[in-house]
Design an enzyme around this catalytic site. Sequence first.
Site, PDB file in Angstrom:
ATOM      1  N   LYS B 123       0.693  43.806  33.078  1.00  0.00           N
ATOM      2  CA  LYS B 123       1.607  43.068  32.542  1.00  0.00           C
ATOM      3  C   LYS B 123       1.558  42.599  31.103  1.00  0.00           C
ATOM      4  CE  LYS B 123       3.293  42.865  36.532  1.00  0.00           C
ATOM      5  NZ  LYS B 123       4.235  43.768  37.182  1.00  0.00           N
ATOM      6  N   GLU B 205       2.939  32.422  29.242  1.00  0.00           N
ATOM      7  CA  GLU B 205       4.458  32.499  28.727  1.00  0.00           C
ATOM      8  C   GLU B 205       4.786  31.266  28.308  1.00  0.00           C
ATOM      9  OE1 GLU B 205       6.807  35.257  30.662  1.00  0.00           O
ATOM     10  OE2 GLU B 205       5.836  36.822  30.083  1.00  0.00           O
ATOM     11  N   HIS B 240       9.471  31.192  42.629  1.00  0.00           N
ATOM     12  CA  HIS B 240       9.576  32.194  41.902  1.00  0.00           C
ATOM     13  C   HIS B 240       9.952  33.477  42.589  1.00  0.00           C
ATOM     14  CE1 HIS B 240       8.182  29.633  38.734  1.00  0.00           C
ATOM     15  NE2 HIS B 240       7.245  29.253  39.537  1.00  0.00           N
ATOM     16  N   ARG B 296       8.539  50.220  41.493  1.00  0.00           N
ATOM     17  CA  ARG B 296       8.653  50.474  42.658  1.00  0.00           C
ATOM     18  C   ARG B 296       9.979  50.329  43.065  1.00  0.00           C
ATOM     19  NH1 ARG B 296       7.021  44.947  42.726  1.00  0.00           N
ATOM     20  NH2 ARG B 296       8.935  43.793  43.035  1.00  0.00           N
TER      21      ARG B 296
END
Lengths: 167, 503
Positions: B123, B205, B240, B296
């Site tokens: 990531k 973040e 989330h 994916r």
Amino acid sequence: MKFRELSSGRQVEVQLQQQGSTIQARIGGAVAQIGRQLLPDGAMLIEIGAVRVRAFAARAADSIVVSVGPHSFTFVPLKASRGASRSGLANPLVTAPMPGKVLKILVAEGDQVEAGQPLITMEAMKMETTLAAEGAARIKRIPVSEGQMIDAGAVLIELSPLDSSKP
Amino acid sequence: MPRFRTRRINKLLIANRGEIALRIIRTARALGLHTIAVYSEADADSPHLAAAHEAHLIGPAEARHSYLNIQSILDAARAAGADAIHPGYGFLSESPEFARAVDQAGLIFVGPPPQVLAAAGDKVGARQLAQRAGVPVVPGTETADAATARSFAVLTGYPILIKAAAGGGGRGMRVVHDESALDAALQAAGREAQAAFSDGRLFLEKYLTAPRHIEVQILGDAHGRVIAMGERECSLQRRHQKIVEESPAPAISAQMRATIIDAAATLAAAVGYQNAGTVEFLVDGDNFYFLEINARLQVEHPVTELRFDYDLVAAQLAIAARQPLIEPPPPRGHAIECRVYAEDAHNDFRPAGGSVLYLQLPAGPGIRVDTWLAPAIEIGTHYDGLLAKVIAYGADRDEARRRMLAALDEFVLTGVTHTAAFLRDLIASEGFARGEFSTTFVSEFLPDWRPSDETFKAAAILAELAAQSGTAAPARRWNGAGAVSRRRSPWEALGDFSLWSRR
């Protein structure tokens, strides 16, 4: 019979009376009428007020699972003479909502806890779930230990009312 | 027309379970492929076994010994003579090690090549890649120890978001609102990430408090062609994790839409993307930020399939066979997906389990249901609790929405606490109808949500009827194989409602 619905925590007392083709129910002082028709697949068509909906109910070991359209409910019969009323707590047992692992025990036996206070953290499906106290109580017994694998419904914590364990 | 050296796929192993295993088996069978299912001990009665041409046991219930066990899956592939493996989503779908092992075993991996998986799965690396490609990213860090976290928080201010470097699906993710919660959140996120991905690395973040989550479907072939197939709005989430997705995204400007789709195509080309994937963005006012690449097939891929009238699994198989991409037809209409989970919406969407005692699934014009639900199966809590995806297509958003409402009203499942009713009411809400919502919508809607009094009363009356019916049997009674035929209606013993009809 008196029930406690597990998801919402709502308690409800129901008495039924047959009135011709409809059932009259006394629920919490009010009277409700439902029409019902058994369907070939075992479900029931229920008419209540303006609602006409497919429903199903089945008895499990210690609860009754009910669907009314897309809604699902789990009712636990409350017996007046048993623990609940004697201990003065709505529910004197904290049980595992799903099978999994006890991750962390956040209280100790004898602790006094407030409503909403986290009691125990479980892990299931790689997710952590923390169970909290529903009301003020004292921790009577903790029959599980951290790291232990448990089945759904296993007793994690036993509670007693605050005053009963005071000297 | 140029000719390409293609590879042939005849026997496909599906390294997954649940609805996605069935979904992939359906397309594979339609293409005339021989299908091979794998299963853990917990899934011995699972419908995907019977749907495939053959089924192989790959280990015990615990995923790391079965669905995450590369060796075990390769052994099954060898035993069955498979020539390709489709990983589905979750489990090993984004594992470069798995893709490489499949490759080294001389089999075709139906997904991106290992180096693309590695680039997308990192990531932090993906953030850097986006920055180099000129795509904006959310302000953040590349590591997350307590000291870095503190100084980052001082710089950007709380709330901040902790994420797993190897993450996905919301696992290992934590929002931290003030410093006092930071250490505990870092530890919990690390534990969760370690358990879910065998990789406890985290990064940070800035937490956007009310963004929209919009993603773009991408497809790339083995010959360097990459396309973007429209966007999906996925802002309705709990923990989330998405629960409702739709396409096109309502309430974004045509310019924003075009910009995001372009950015996705640019990024996909930059990583040399092959096979199906998704580029996720956060949209905050007039700004948008790259979030991650999901290398994916997404859970919500049917939304795109219905809008484009295009089978993404068939495209994945064609791409894996090195065939050139077939251009999708232009999109039309509107599609909405609702994910029904085995969870209790009243209690923080806590996972639930049980046996399917009664089931009625929706159908009708524009309705598709991707599910693994079947009468009498056990829903355990070993794996993700997704039970069914109800997807509604309509000529416009309003038609899709109305069809979805009607479909969810038809959804009846007894024996497992599930979220269909919550979804129904969410879709019926004014906020959803207006199309103006962000990632906070579900948590704002949830606290006031409850079944109508009439519904609750009806349920209580049914509980009383069942309690009096005298058919009490231990729950186990309904769990055994073949129990359906032996199962009695709980009303049966009421005998024509003898209780009531004494006349």
